[in-house]
Design a protein around this motif. Sequence first.
Motif, PDB file in Angstrom:
ATOM      1  N   CYS A 157      24.731   2.591  19.009  1.00 21.04           N
ATOM      2  CA  CYS A 157      23.470   2.239  18.355  1.00 21.04           C
ATOM      3  C   CYS A 157      23.745   1.292  17.188  1.00 21.04           C
ATOM      4  O   CYS A 157      22.859   0.980  16.404  1.00 21.04           O
ATOM      5  N   HIS A 182      18.456  -2.255  11.252  1.00 19.84           N
ATOM      6  CA  HIS A 182      18.969  -1.785  12.535  1.00 19.84           C
ATOM      7  C   HIS A 182      19.365  -2.957  13.421  1.00 19.84           C
ATOM      8  O   HIS A 182      18.637  -3.933  13.515  1.00 19.84           O
ATOM      9  N   HIS A 205      25.512   1.631  14.416  1.00 15.74           N
ATOM     10  CA  HIS A 205      25.578   2.107  13.032  1.00 15.74           C
ATOM     11  C   HIS A 205      26.855   1.616  12.336  1.00 15.74           C
ATOM     12  O   HIS A 205      26.903   1.530  11.116  1.00 15.74           O
ATOM     13  N   ASP A 265      23.344   4.030   8.102  1.00 17.19           N
ATOM     14  CA  ASP A 265      23.588   5.323   8.742  1.00 17.19           C
ATOM     15  C   ASP A 265      24.992   5.311   9.344  1.00 17.19           C
ATOM     16  O   ASP A 265      25.549   4.261   9.639  1.00 17.19           O
ATOM     17  N   GLU A 292      21.779  10.154  11.401  1.00 20.62           N
ATOM     18  CA  GLU A 292      20.438   9.613  11.652  1.00 20.62           C
ATOM     19  C   GLU A 292      19.931  10.041  13.026  1.00 20.62           C
ATOM     20  O   GLU A 292      18.733  10.230  13.228  1.00 20.62           O
ATOM     21  N   GLU A 293      20.867  10.197  13.970  1.00 23.50           N
ATOM     22  CA  GLU A 293      20.480  10.394  15.373  1.00 23.50           C
ATOM     23  C   GLU A 293      19.998  11.804  15.695  1.00 23.50           C
ATOM     24  O   GLU A 293      19.421  12.016  16.748  1.00 23.50           O
TER      25      GLU A 293
HETATM   26 NI    NI Z   1      20.314   3.787  15.562  1.00 24.60          NI
END
Ligand code: NI
Length: 399
Positions: free
Chosen positions: A106, A168, A108, A81, A141-142
């Motif tokens: 996050c 992830h 990514h 992502d 994705e978020e």
């Molecule tokens: Ni994430």
Amino acid sequence: MAACADNKLMDKSRELAPKLTEIYRELHQIPELAFEEYKTAEIIERILKSEAIGEIRTGIAGTGITACVGRGAPKVALRADMDALPVTEQTGLPYSSKHPGKMHACGHDVHMTAVLGAGMLLKEYLSEQHGGVKLIFQPAEETPPGGARGMIRQGVINEELEAIVGLHSQPFLPAGSIGVKEGPIMAAADMFTLTIAGQGGHGALPHQTRDAIVVGSHVVQTLQTVVSRMVDPLEPAVISVGSFHAGTKANIIAGQARLEGTVRTLTAETRERMPKLMEQVIKGICDSYQVEYQFSYEWGYPPVVNDTSLVALLRDSAQRLLGEENVYQIPHPSMGGEDFSYYLESVPGVYFYLGVGNEKLARQYPWHHPRFQADEAALPVAAAVLAQVALDVLGGQDE
Ligand code: NI
């Protein structure tokens, strides 16, 4: 049989580490929010071209990109992502975000680098007989509805695909390790909105009003009994009211209230029951206080459910690369959501956690935290694991 000598692949990936670190830092500095990943897409395209990773398709569902490695129709897909978050970075890193108020909080950027690294390895290790591997870089994705569905609508899941792999970053696992889990690993993430229409009036004369705050408070409390009294206690479910807006002044009774929240579940059966159970409670309360209501339930990402045989294959591939002690069994799913689940509706897949933590450097800040950091030692590990899984899925077909 395994498609290559495993430690050679890990060694090769470690040789790529300086290049991967450079890519990671470049991406980390230019975080972009969902569906705005233009610079990010440019960097990915530039690297794919310079690495001679072929059949690049850009502009899919906005900023999405795919690229194919090896010969023939892709049978395995590796997905990253691309989007970042509206968070102001506080890591103090020399390669911190240059985009004010935005951050790859996050990880990514780690995922994109990992998939690019896997592409570089596969370019060398895929033989004529293997078939192709598709690299997927997906926007947004978020932010529901997310980028995955748009990518799928534009045909990124070709008929020949037999497996898709996603990952992830996980700061609570040490860099150099991964975490795997059979079955559900991420929850279904749905949203709801409730508006209550009562009748406002003077704070001293409640009997002449229908107080939306009292009704709304009752609803917030009673919704919790849906989870505690209507869902099997062995079946995880969460209802959280995240926002409750009503009223203007201390001595005015509010006639209107608006509540918003999220619902998390792990199975289709429980998920499908939730809106009905919730509305039953809401209707009962609203009727008894004689107020009108409007309840809307929005279906979000489905749960991410891993394919059992692909988990076994991943565990085996990763153990050979990293050692058994560095492949953790994840005991419980996360109640977070992930639009990787949409790919799993048409192709079996496996989603795993990549350890990016490092206690010595206090790198234990959770996802979405302004001090979230990934240990860069995880980059060649991630690239090697992704490449090895792809090779093992493809190699396994000869047996
Ligand atoms: Ni994430």
